[in-house]
Design an enzyme around this catalytic site. Structure first.
Site, PDB file in Angstrom:
ATOM      1  N   GLY A  71       4.212  -1.008   1.009  1.00 62.76           N
ATOM      2  CA  GLY A  71       5.120  -1.376  -0.076  1.00 62.76           C
ATOM      3  C   GLY A  71       3.995  -1.611  -1.218  1.00 62.76           C
ATOM      4  O   GLY A  71       4.036  -1.522  -2.235  1.00 62.76           O
ATOM      5  N   HIS A  80      -0.515 -13.995  -2.064  1.00 62.64           N
ATOM      6  CA  HIS A  80      -1.153 -13.603  -1.609  1.00 62.64           C
ATOM      7  C   HIS A  80      -3.066 -14.009  -2.633  1.00 62.64           C
ATOM      8  O   HIS A  80      -3.715 -14.228  -1.829  1.00 62.64           O
ATOM      9  CB  HIS A  80      -1.952 -12.291  -0.907  1.00 62.64           C
ATOM     10  CG  HIS A  80      -1.208 -11.424  -0.383  1.00 62.64           C
ATOM     11  ND1 HIS A  80      -1.099 -12.406   1.168  1.00 62.64           N
ATOM     12  CD2 HIS A  80      -0.160 -10.644   0.180  1.00 62.64           C
ATOM     13  CE1 HIS A  80      -0.463 -11.730   2.022  1.00 62.64           C
ATOM     14  NE2 HIS A  80       0.376 -11.571   1.804  1.00 62.64           N
ATOM     15  N   HIS A 130       5.178 -11.424  -3.861  1.00 64.02           N
ATOM     16  CA  HIS A 130       4.289 -12.021  -2.167  1.00 64.02           C
ATOM     17  C   HIS A 130       2.691 -11.317  -2.836  1.00 64.02           C
ATOM     18  O   HIS A 130       1.857 -12.636  -2.444  1.00 64.02           O
ATOM     19  CB  HIS A 130       5.286 -10.583  -1.541  1.00 64.02           C
ATOM     20  CG  HIS A 130       4.583 -10.975  -0.844  1.00 64.02           C
ATOM     21  ND1 HIS A 130       5.010 -10.481   0.966  1.00 64.02           N
ATOM     22  CD2 HIS A 130       3.723 -10.392  -0.207  1.00 64.02           C
ATOM     23  CE1 HIS A 130       4.322 -10.643   2.369  1.00 64.02           C
ATOM     24  NE2 HIS A 130       3.374  -9.896   1.616  1.00 64.02           N
ATOM     25  N   GLU A 131       2.323 -10.547  -3.616  1.00 64.31           N
ATOM     26  CA  GLU A 131       0.816  -9.962  -3.504  1.00 64.31           C
ATOM     27  C   GLU A 131       0.266 -11.080  -4.607  1.00 64.31           C
ATOM     28  O   GLU A 131      -0.327 -11.238  -3.798  1.00 64.31           O
ATOM     29  CB  GLU A 131       1.354  -8.806  -4.111  1.00 64.31           C
ATOM     30  CG  GLU A 131       1.456  -7.107  -3.558  1.00 64.31           C
ATOM     31  CD  GLU A 131       2.148  -7.305  -1.588  1.00 64.31           C
ATOM     32  OE1 GLU A 131       0.736  -7.973  -1.924  1.00 64.31           O
ATOM     33  OE2 GLU A 131       2.753  -7.067  -1.274  1.00 64.31           O
ATOM     34  N   GLU A 162      -6.992  -2.515   4.471  1.00 63.58           N
ATOM     35  CA  GLU A 162      -6.271  -3.228   5.129  1.00 63.58           C
ATOM     36  C   GLU A 162      -5.270  -2.194   6.536  1.00 63.58           C
ATOM     37  O   GLU A 162      -5.257  -1.895   5.906  1.00 63.58           O
ATOM     38  CB  GLU A 162      -4.472  -4.684   4.321  1.00 63.58           C
ATOM     39  CG  GLU A 162      -5.139  -5.638   5.270  1.00 63.58           C
ATOM     40  CD  GLU A 162      -3.526  -6.448   4.896  1.00 63.58           C
ATOM     41  OE1 GLU A 162      -3.219  -6.623   4.155  1.00 63.58           O
ATOM     42  OE2 GLU A 162      -3.746  -7.605   5.618  1.00 63.58           O
ATOM     43  N   MET A 197      -0.202  -4.018  -1.635  1.00 62.21           N
ATOM     44  CA  MET A 197      -1.228  -4.431  -1.254  1.00 62.21           C
ATOM     45  C   MET A 197      -1.781  -5.572  -2.168  1.00 62.21           C
ATOM     46  O   MET A 197      -1.868  -4.948  -3.409  1.00 62.21           O
ATOM     47  CB  MET A 197      -2.257  -3.344  -0.874  1.00 62.21           C
ATOM     48  CG  MET A 197      -3.374  -3.366  -0.518  1.00 62.21           C
ATOM     49  SD  MET A 197      -3.386  -4.725   1.497  1.00 62.21           S
ATOM     50  CE  MET A 197      -5.115  -5.966   1.470  1.00 62.21           C
ATOM     51  N   GLU A 198      -2.238  -6.961  -1.644  1.00 58.24           N
ATOM     52  CA  GLU A 198      -2.222  -7.775  -2.608  1.00 58.24           C
ATOM     53  C   GLU A 198      -3.951  -7.441  -2.554  1.00 58.24           C
ATOM     54  O   GLU A 198      -4.746  -8.620  -3.246  1.00 58.24           O
ATOM     55  CB  GLU A 198      -2.292  -9.436  -1.149  1.00 58.24           C
ATOM     56  CG  GLU A 198      -3.573  -8.614  -0.659  1.00 58.24           C
ATOM     57  CD  GLU A 198      -2.451  -8.920   1.078  1.00 58.24           C
ATOM     58  OE1 GLU A 198      -1.564  -8.116   0.430  1.00 58.24           O
ATOM     59  OE2 GLU A 198      -2.954  -9.254   1.749  1.00 58.24           O
ATOM     60  N   ASN A 199      -5.149  -6.237  -3.045  1.00 57.32           N
ATOM     61  CA  ASN A 199      -6.560  -6.291  -3.397  1.00 57.32           C
ATOM     62  C   ASN A 199      -6.831  -7.443  -4.656  1.00 57.32           C
ATOM     63  O   ASN A 199      -5.862  -7.692  -5.103  1.00 57.32           O
ATOM     64  CB  ASN A 199      -6.787  -5.012  -3.519  1.00 57.32           C
ATOM     65  CG  ASN A 199      -6.032  -3.813  -3.037  1.00 57.32           C
ATOM     66  OD1 ASN A 199      -7.261  -4.110  -1.982  1.00 57.32           O
ATOM     67  ND2 ASN A 199      -5.397  -3.405  -3.617  1.00 57.32           N
ATOM     68  N   GLU A 214       0.661 -13.267   6.087  1.00 58.19           N
ATOM     69  CA  GLU A 214       1.812 -12.742   5.397  1.00 58.19           C
ATOM     70  C   GLU A 214       3.183 -13.540   5.449  1.00 58.19           C
ATOM     71  O   GLU A 214       3.849 -14.008   5.001  1.00 58.19           O
ATOM     72  CB  GLU A 214       2.405 -11.759   6.523  1.00 58.19           C
ATOM     73  CG  GLU A 214       1.217 -10.693   6.646  1.00 58.19           C
ATOM     74  CD  GLU A 214       1.386 -10.323   4.799  1.00 58.19           C
ATOM     75  OE1 GLU A 214       2.134 -10.251   3.823  1.00 58.19           O
ATOM     76  OE2 GLU A 214      -0.165  -9.249   4.895  1.00 58.19           O
TER      77      GLU A 214
HETATM   78  N1  BES Z   1      -1.075  -6.973   2.578  1.00 62.12           N
HETATM   79  C1  BES Z   1       0.648  -6.412   3.074  1.00 62.12           C
HETATM   80  C2  BES Z   1       0.260  -5.024   2.796  1.00 62.12           C
HETATM   81  C3  BES Z   1      -0.187  -4.529   3.901  1.00 62.12           C
HETATM   82  C4  BES Z   1       0.756  -4.397   4.750  1.00 62.12           C
HETATM   83  C5  BES Z   1      -1.339  -3.707   4.294  1.00 62.12           C
HETATM   84  C6  BES Z   1       0.473  -3.754   6.270  1.00 62.12           C
HETATM   85  C7  BES Z   1      -1.703  -3.581   5.374  1.00 62.12           C
HETATM   86  C8  BES Z   1      -0.852  -3.231   6.022  1.00 62.12           C
HETATM   87  C9  BES Z   1       1.699  -6.224   1.755  1.00 62.12           C
HETATM   88  O1  BES Z   1       0.469  -7.869   1.001  1.00 62.12           O
HETATM   89  C10 BES Z   1       2.673  -6.554   2.196  1.00 62.12           C
HETATM   90  O2  BES Z   1       3.379  -8.090   3.097  1.00 62.12           O
HETATM   91  N2  BES Z   1       3.127  -5.767   1.592  1.00 62.12           N
HETATM   92  C11 BES Z   1       4.991  -5.976   2.006  1.00 62.12           C
HETATM   93  C12 BES Z   1       5.533  -6.184   0.594  1.00 62.12           C
HETATM   94  C13 BES Z   1       6.694  -7.081   1.069  1.00 62.12           C
HETATM   95  C14 BES Z   1       7.251  -7.077  -0.520  1.00 62.12           C
HETATM   96  C15 BES Z   1       6.759  -8.045   2.061  1.00 62.12           C
HETATM   97  C16 BES Z   1       5.197  -4.451   2.476  1.00 62.12           C
HETATM   98  O3  BES Z   1       4.170  -3.893   2.033  1.00 62.12           O
HETATM   99  O4  BES Z   1       6.182  -4.326   2.342  1.00 62.12           O
HETATM  100 ZN    ZN Z   2       1.692  -9.357   2.510  1.00 64.33          ZN
END
Ligand code: BES
Ligand code: ZN
Length: 882
Positions: free
Chosen positions: A288, A328, A324-325, A149, A290-292, A347
């Site tokens: 942080g 998703h 969170h993940e 992503e 990723m929701e694969n 998100e």
């Molecule tokens: N889908 C995102 C990861 C992501 C972020 C992919 C930026 C590509 C670019 C994931 O679901 C996410 O939001 N992760 C957060 C953690 C969450 C607790 C807010 C993160 O990475 O901080």
């Molecule tokens: Zn997310």
């Protein structure tokens, strides 16, 4: 993205026009994909067979590729070979390869495209990349892992890399026997094959076919791993970690994941459709987590936790991330936004949902109270800048898409959902979510589909009240003036820079007024015009925006604000009301709607406040004020620090800083925060306590500093101490056992102010001791003093080309470094300096962050110009300044 074109009138243009998408003559249906990493050359060999539906007569197929060397291609249709060596044209800029052939494949036919290729196991934490950990003997052990992503699946294999082009995938990974191979699905077979890499034999692990899914959710991992498993959910749930880690540290996340999956499938009335759920800690990871689908990847600190050495706030972050993940898995993975301009659906929902389920699992954490100081605060903060953007914003290219993973998509997105869920009621809201998931399972949606499902469930016209909130940039300030038995309310666009032009103030937001009176909250009262009058029974007590579930600031008269301060003491306001009211008051002072002396008096009146979240807000407000005054006269700065001390010390001493098993989750964080706030303001007793703990720790008593206090103790000793303290903290930053301990130390280093230590912090940030994923940690705390801010900026200017190389602009890290480096300045001459440095450079990938920094600086500059004297006068009157 914003670049100002989005800010003007987004709804007048077709959001889909900006998209840079693949031709629609064919549609992928299924991929057979084989990948084999080479850990000597750090490349991988791949073969993909894509089955396609041919939509219209076709003589070429264009798909996404990036940094892949394609060796061969073949196109077939049914039994016919259409071409065994079609012409290949790579478009570097468009990140595509066009496969052309002479024969025409008729519309309605099936076709199949086979390609072999080599890719790079890169260091950029994007696509199929390499990550490493140290084995016990100190040698480096490599693993291959993926982050697709938003648009990096094209680095791993040629594909139709758009969220709406869902397909099924059958993945095979080829590797040495000692390697664990993971992908989204469970293993169907393991065979021995001829290796394309070693020339000998290797195992080939084939996974079951996935359900229809988007490319950005694929995952492949090859590495030496351990795992723990639980069977407390319907299907197996595992936590994996590289072999150097204590896998037991995954226990908390493992059990929480099992409970959460069970709760979500019931709440959504939609069974988790995959046969297993794996979650894995990755040593090098840019986000942080990723929701694969079925294989969630995490930064180590966001999934592994040693509760003996990490504090309460770390545990809450892990819980939030896991939930969170997993949210998703339904919202995002099962039902996916149609294109990246709908990112907020993913998100915003996952953010809202993680709060919702955290509140169910850990009611004593009272997470919704903290929502106001967390998501609501970040949403209103970013969205008060001219360089913000609407939630739904046209994006086309990778560098633009990456930049909208920001507080607008996450925080404002989740606030919009909180607003509508409060209006409809959470049960009705959730019924709407169930209908939405059912109707669109395995499909793609736009924002309107969500509103339609919520309307369907509630019988209310949801689109009518919500549409503007996602389509227009910004939010209003609602000004309240009072008559004898009525209030007059008026809305205007709120900008932090306080220079709204008439053409920027044309949107009329549907504002839920949520009027709180002694009789309760009137949920139905709404302001749907510029201004209106409302009758009130009792003018003695009222407050708008009960619990701050609306996305706006409220400006009261100074007299009303004073009355609300008293109402807070009388217990007429909730925690959210109190925290939100303080936040509004400062934002309004910072932007010229009110005087800063007013917020200082208001804060002063909160000394007897009893709740953590309100104190958290008070503490943030003082830091924001002190940072804005960062480059002002020392005497005024000292006076502000003295005010901070006076305000916080009694509470800090009352709570104390020793911990017992009886302390609840909130109490632990409350004590830690007050200790830190009063300590940073130089409370003598706390300073001494911090140095005592630190010295014991230094001489080998590893339990001398409680985990909840670690970051404050480091911050205190580094801001008042010297080289001796610094050496101990650096050693922790590099050598401490867990990632959380290392990060806490790393995050504190920038507090040290001497020129020599500042240079050491900067050098460390770009050394091999700090992974690229962590570069923001040491530099962030340099922002706590002017010397640090200036040195960091000088360093970034000097090493710019090096940084650009290390942190490619297509990813998000360069953007964070630019934002961290520039946003702490406060003067107009600083803006000139920043603008002149970047004038001759490409700002691709961080143009938004840069524009936001500059807006933030000009807001601070204007604030100081307006209220510097007002603040001085208040400080003098209250004996903080001579
Ligand atoms: N889908 C995102 C990861 C992501 C972020 C992919 C930026 C590509 C670019 C994931 O679901 C996410 O939001 N992760 C957060 C953690 C969450 C607790 C807010 C993160 O990475 O901080
Ligand atoms: Zn997310």
């Amino acid at each position: 993205m914003c670049r100002h074109f989005g800010a003007d009138n987004p709804s007048s243009m077709d959001i889909t026009q900006a998209r840079e998408v693949l031709p629609t003559n064919v549609k992928p249906v299924h991929y057979d994909l084989t990948l084999e990493p080479d850990f000597d050359k750090f490349t991988f060999e791949g073969k993909v067979v894509v089955d396609l539906d041919v939509i219209e007569d076709t003589t070429s197929i264009t798909l996404n590729t990036l940094e892949l060397k394609v060796h061969s291609a073949k196109v077939t249709s049914g039994q016919n070979v259409i071409s065994s060596s079609p012409a290949l044209a790579h478009d570097e800029d468009g990140q595509t390869t066009k496969v052309s052939f002479d024969q025409t494949i008729p519309g309605g036919a099936k076709a199949s495209l086979t390609m072999t290729f080599t890719g790079t196991l890169n260091d950029n934490m994007a696509g199929f990349y390499r990550s490493s950990f140290k084995a016990e003997d100190g040698s480096t052990t490599w693993m291959a892992t993926s982050q697709m992503e938003p648009t990096d699946a094209r680095r791993a294999f040629p594909c139709f890399d758009e969220p709406a082009l869902k397909s099924t995938f059958a993945v095979t990974l080829v590797a040495d026997d000692k390697m664990t191979c993971l992908s989204n699905m469970d293993v169907v077979s393991e065979t021995t094959v001829d290796s394309k890499v070693t020339g000998g034999k290797r195992k080939a692990v084939t996974f079951n076919k996935t359900p229809p899914m988007s490319t950005y959710l694929l995952a492949f991992i090859v590495g030496e791993l351990n795992y723990i498993e639980t069977n407390s959910f319907r299907i197996p749930v595992r936590v994996y970690a590289p072999k150097d880690r204590d896998i037991e540290h995954g226990r908390f996340s493992l059990e929480l994941a099992a409970k959460t999956l069970d709760f979500y499938e019931k709440t959504f009335d939609s069974p988790f459709p995959l046969p297993k759920m794996d979650m894995i800690a990755i040593p090098d990871f840019s986000a942080g987590a990723m929701e694969n689908w079925g294989l969630v990847t995490y930064r180590v600190v966001d999934v592994l936790i040693d509760e003996k050495v990490s504090g309460a706030s770390v545990k809450q972050r892990v819980a939030e991330t896991v939930q969170h993940e997993l949210a998703h898995q339904w919202f995002g993975n099962l039902v996916t936004m149609d294109f990246w301009d709908g990112l907020w659906l993913n998100e915003g929902f996952a953010t809202w949902m993680s709060w919702y389920s955290c509140n169910v699992f850990y009611p004593d954490w009272k997470v919704w109270e903290g929502y106001v100081t967390d998501n609501l605060a970040s949403a209103l903060s970013l969205d008060s800048l001219r360089s913000s953007h609407p939630i739904e914003v046209p994006v086309k290219r990778a560098d633009e898409i990456n930049q909208i993973f920001d507080a607008i998509s996450y925080s404002k997105g989740s606030c919009v959902l909180r607003m509508i869920s409060k209006y409809l009621g959470e049960d009705v809201f959730m019924e709407g979510i169930r209908r939405y998931l059912k109707k669109h399972a395995y499909g793609n949606t736009q924002t309107g589909d969500l509103w339609a499902a919520l309307s369907d469930a509630s019988g209310k016209d949801v689109e009518k009240v919500m549409d503007i909130w996602t389509k227009k940039v910004g939010f209003p300030v609602v000004s309240v003036t009072e008559g004898s038995n009525s209030i007059h309310v008026k809305q205007n666009r709120f900008l932090r820079t306080a220079d709204v032009k008439p053409e920027e103030d044309e949107t009329i937001f549907p504002v839920f007024l949520s009027l709180r009176t002694k009789d309760g909250v009137d949920k139905d009262l709404a302001l749907s015009s510029r201004e209106a009058d409302f009758k009130l029974q009792d003018m003695d007590f009222f407050k708008l925006n009960a619990d701050h579930s609306g996305l706006y600031r409220t400006s009261y008269t100074p007299e009303r604000l004073r009355k609300l301060g008293l109402a807070a003491k009388d217990g007429l306001l909730t925690v959210e009301d109190r925290a939100g009211m303080i936040a509004d008051a400062e934002a309004l002072a910072a932007s010229g709607y009110q005087k800063t002396s007013g917020i200082l008096s208001l804060l002063d009146s909160f000394k007897s406040e009893s709740e953590f979240v309100v104190w958290q807000e008070i503490s943030s407000r003082i830091s924001v004020l002190r940072s804005a005054w960062m480059f002002e006269d020392q005497a005024v700065k000292d006076a502000l620090k003295h005010f901070q001390l006076d305000l916080t010390k009694d509470k800090a001493h009352e709570l104390g800083w020793s911990f017992t098993d009886k302390d609840g989750h909130i109490e632990q964080q409350f004590k830690a925060m007050m200790f830190g706030t009063a300590g940073i303001a130089k409370d003598e007793t706390i300073l001494k306590a911090a140095f005592d703990m630190f010295n014991k720790f230094k001489s080998g008593d590893s339990s001398a500093i409680h985990p909840n206090l670690r970051s404050s103790v480091y911050a205190i000793v580094l801001s008042s101490g010297g080289k001796e303290e610094y050496d101990v903290v650096v050693d922790q930053a590099i050598n401490a056992k867990t990632s959380d301990e290392r990060n806490t130390a790393m995050r504190a280093l920038g507090r040290a102010k001497s020129p020599e230590l500042i240079q050491r912090t900067l050098a460390l940030a770009v050394s091999d001791d700090v992974k690229a994923q962590d570069i923001y940690l040491p530099i962030s705390s340099l922002r706590t003093h002017p010397e640090g801010i200036e040195a960091l900026w000088a360093f970034v200017k000097e090493n710019w080309s090096e940084l650009e190389k290390r942190l490619p602009p297509s990813l998000s890290m360069l953007s964070s470094v630019v934002s961290i480096t520039t946003s702490s300045f406060t003067k107009r001459e600083h803006i000139k300096d920043i603008e002149s440095f970047f004038a001759s450079k490409s700002t691709k990938g961080f143009d938004k962050a840069l524009a936001q920094s500059i807006d933030a600086i000009s807001a601070k500059a204007a604030w100081i110009e307006r209220d510097s004297e007002d603040v001085k006068t208040w400080l003098k009157k209250n004996k903080y300044l001579q």
